[in-house]
Scaffold this active site. Structure first.
Site, PDB file in Angstrom:
ATOM      1  N   ARG A  65       0.866  -1.092  -0.388  1.00  0.00           N
ATOM      2  CA  ARG A  65      -0.177   0.216  -0.318  1.00  0.00           C
ATOM      3  C   ARG A  65       0.748   1.046   0.120  1.00  0.00           C
ATOM      4  NH1 ARG A  65      -1.368   1.682   4.131  1.00  0.00           N
ATOM      5  NH2 ARG A  65      -2.378  -0.111   5.410  1.00  0.00           N
ATOM      6  N   TYR A 118     -16.718  17.164 -14.935  1.00  0.00           N
ATOM      7  CA  TYR A 118     -17.258  16.409 -14.950  1.00  0.00           C
ATOM      8  C   TYR A 118     -17.901  15.582 -14.142  1.00  0.00           C
ATOM      9  CZ  TYR A 118     -16.578  10.720 -14.375  1.00  0.00           C
ATOM     10  OH  TYR A 118     -16.717   9.574 -14.221  1.00  0.00           O
ATOM     11  N   ASP A 190      -7.620  18.571 -14.223  1.00  0.00           N
ATOM     12  CA  ASP A 190      -7.386  17.483 -14.556  1.00  0.00           C
ATOM     13  C   ASP A 190      -7.928  17.637 -15.661  1.00  0.00           C
ATOM     14  OD1 ASP A 190      -9.440  15.053 -15.479  1.00  0.00           O
ATOM     15  OD2 ASP A 190     -10.801  16.100 -14.715  1.00  0.00           O
ATOM     16  N   LYS A 215      -8.747   6.935 -19.878  1.00  0.00           N
ATOM     17  CA  LYS A 215      -8.452   7.085 -20.948  1.00  0.00           C
ATOM     18  C   LYS A 215      -7.666   6.744 -21.214  1.00  0.00           C
ATOM     19  CE  LYS A 215     -12.427   7.874 -18.793  1.00  0.00           C
ATOM     20  NZ  LYS A 215     -12.596   8.402 -17.792  1.00  0.00           N
TER      21      LYS A 215
HETATM   22  C1  LIG Z   1     -12.496  14.318 -16.913  1.00  0.00           C
HETATM   23  C2  LIG Z   1     -12.712  13.325 -16.075  1.00  0.00           C
HETATM   24  N1  LIG Z   1     -12.329  13.045 -15.285  1.00  0.00           N
HETATM   25  C3  LIG Z   1     -12.445  12.235 -14.246  1.00  0.00           C
HETATM   26  C4  LIG Z   1     -12.616  11.100 -14.367  1.00  0.00           C
HETATM   27  C5  LIG Z   1     -12.586  10.253 -13.191  1.00  0.00           C
HETATM   28  O1  LIG Z   1     -11.823   9.141 -13.276  1.00  0.00           O
HETATM   29  P1  LIG Z   1     -12.196   7.719 -12.958  1.00  0.00           P
HETATM   30  O2  LIG Z   1     -13.344   6.911 -13.604  1.00  0.00           O
HETATM   31  O3  LIG Z   1     -10.703   6.891 -13.450  1.00  0.00           O
HETATM   32  O4  LIG Z   1     -12.552   7.637 -11.622  1.00  0.00           O
HETATM   33  C6  LIG Z   1     -13.642  10.934 -15.996  1.00  0.00           C
HETATM   34  C7  LIG Z   1     -13.893   9.339 -15.712  1.00  0.00           C
HETATM   35  O5  LIG Z   1     -14.928   9.253 -16.765  1.00  0.00           O
HETATM   36  C8  LIG Z   1     -13.319  11.869 -16.388  1.00  0.00           C
HETATM   37  O6  LIG Z   1     -13.438  11.585 -17.807  1.00  0.00           O
END
Ligand SMILES: Cc1ncc(COP(=O)(O)O)c(C=O)c1O
Length: 390
Positions: A65, A118, A190, A215
């Site tokens: 961890r 998001y 982000d 992604k």
């Molecule tokens: C722009 C964006 N930020 C954060 C996330 C969250 O990531 P995760 O699904 O890996 O938890 C996503 C998921 O679709 C996203 O598109």
């Protein structure tokens, strides 16, 4: 050794000049295994490590961890690609965000978030951290005066997403960083939609970069993961403490898959961009399409991104029924959530990824369709969309 992530490993240090992006993607943090010479970072499926006497750790490894060599390789690579001092790999993008927010903020603090964040990010603020005492204000961050006006004495962080999901809104990272720093707050970005190949927020003034590595970084829709990269050592120590204390870490196999995906990030992103540009040109001419969201004509995007990525959204004449119909008709574009993999995906944000913002000021238009344009043969993608649009 375990915590030292600066630079890209000894061989890269000998290269002399700062290595290029693709060189870092393939080599940073990924020295051949010292025991066997294995070129690819081994998958260390171990929860614990033998000690040479009590406290006699070999290279700082005690418990997975806290630290795992496969994860350390990924974290070093992420830090090198984003130009930060240290990277952290998490079990998901949301785990990365939650750890960051609870590491940097306390009950009573306030965060400025994007007006079209998001959906999962909005839900974290609105349904989880709000109850815990962290307030937020959602503003259109293209309006810098609105960002400035939303900042309060208790604001500890401005959270920015650019391009945003799903409207591809572009926020001026340098300008928002200046507002945050003037107020004594930090800026977190982000960077999931752009990937570090197209945009590096730390170089533009951000303090923290976050990714859903699910992604583009992973790139093959076979892993869920998240990442944070920070710009200074003090922040790194705060995140490192919470990463271990809260435990939302990436498992070794997930870290290995993301590390493998990153090796081809540059070539994949170039093809994502090529294909998205072709798709955008077709959609802009199509009678059934009323609006196309893609940042290629945005001045701020031109300043802070090298190209504009593989994400495209568009609105259709005929409202929600038509949007749902288009989503149902494609054959090469798969109807699915998520994005950033080699295969093309289509979705209806209002009913799928962004259903959690329905009824809120962040609600997305019901006639909106979102595409994650993959790296298949471009004319197959164009033909598929044309037949789906009718
Ligand atoms: C722009 C964006 N930020 C954060 C996330 C969250 O990531 P995760 O699904 O890996 O938890 C996503 C998921 O679709 C996203 O598109």
């Amino acid at each position: 050794m375990a915590g030292d992530q600066r630079g890209g490993g000894n061989r890269l240090a000998d290269v002399g000049e700062q290595p290029g992006f693709e060189t870092l993607a393939i080599h940073a943090g990924q020295e051949p295994d010292p025991t066997t010479g294995a070129v690819i970072t081994p998958l260390y499926l171990t929860s614990t490590y033998a000690q040479d006497g009590v406290g006699g750790l070999r290279g700082g490894y005690d418990y997975s961890r806290s630290v795992n060599p496969t994860r350390t390789a990924l974290e070093s690579c992420l830090a090198a690609l984003e130009g930060g001092v240290r990277g952290f790999a998490f079990a998901s993008g949301m785990a990365a965000e939650d750890t960051l927010l609870r590491a940097l903020c306390a009950p009573g603090d306030h965060v400025v978030i994007p007006g079209d964040a998001y959906g999962g990010t909005f839900r974290l603020f609105d349904k989880v951290l709000n109850r815990w005492g962290l307030s937020y204000t959602a503003v259109d961050q293209t309006d810098l005066a609105a960002v400035q006006a939303a900042v309060r004495d208790e604001t500890t962080l401005i959270w920015c997403e650019t391009p945003t999901n799903p409207l591809l809104t572009i926020v001026d990272i340098g300008a928002v960083a200046a507002i945050a720093h003037e107020a004594g707050a930090l800026l977190g970005v982000d960077n999931t939609f752009a990937s570090p190949y197209l945009q590096r927020p730390i170089g533009l003034g951000a303090d923290i970069v976050m990714h859903s590595t699910t992604k583009y970084l992973g790139g093959h829709s076979d892993v869920v993961g998240g990442a944070l990269v920070v710009s200074d050592q003090e922040l790194a120590e705060r995140i490192a403490f919470h990463h271990n204390a809260m435990g939302g870490v990436a498992g070794p196999f997930d870290a290995w898959l993301v590390l493998r995906g990153i090796k081809t990030l540059g070539v994949r992103m170039d093809r994502h961009c090529d294909n998205a540009e072709r798709v955008v040109a077709m959609l802009r001419e199509h009678d059934a399409v009323t609006q196309v969201h893609y940042p290629d004509r945005n001045e701020v995007a031109a300043k802070q991104m090298s190209r504009f990525g593989g994400m495209v959204s568009f609105r259709v004449a005929g409202g929600e029924p038509k949007a749902l119909d288009v989503c149902a008709r494609t054959r090469v574009f798969t109807l699915a959530e998520s994005l950033g993999g080699v295969e093309s995906l289509i979705e209806h944000p209002g009913r799928m990824t962004h259903s959690s913002v329905a009824g809120s000021p962040l609600e997305v238009p019901s006639d909106l369709v979102r595409l994650s344009v993959g790296i298949e043969t471009a004319h197959d993608l164009l033909a598929d969309l044309r037949q789906a649009l009718g």
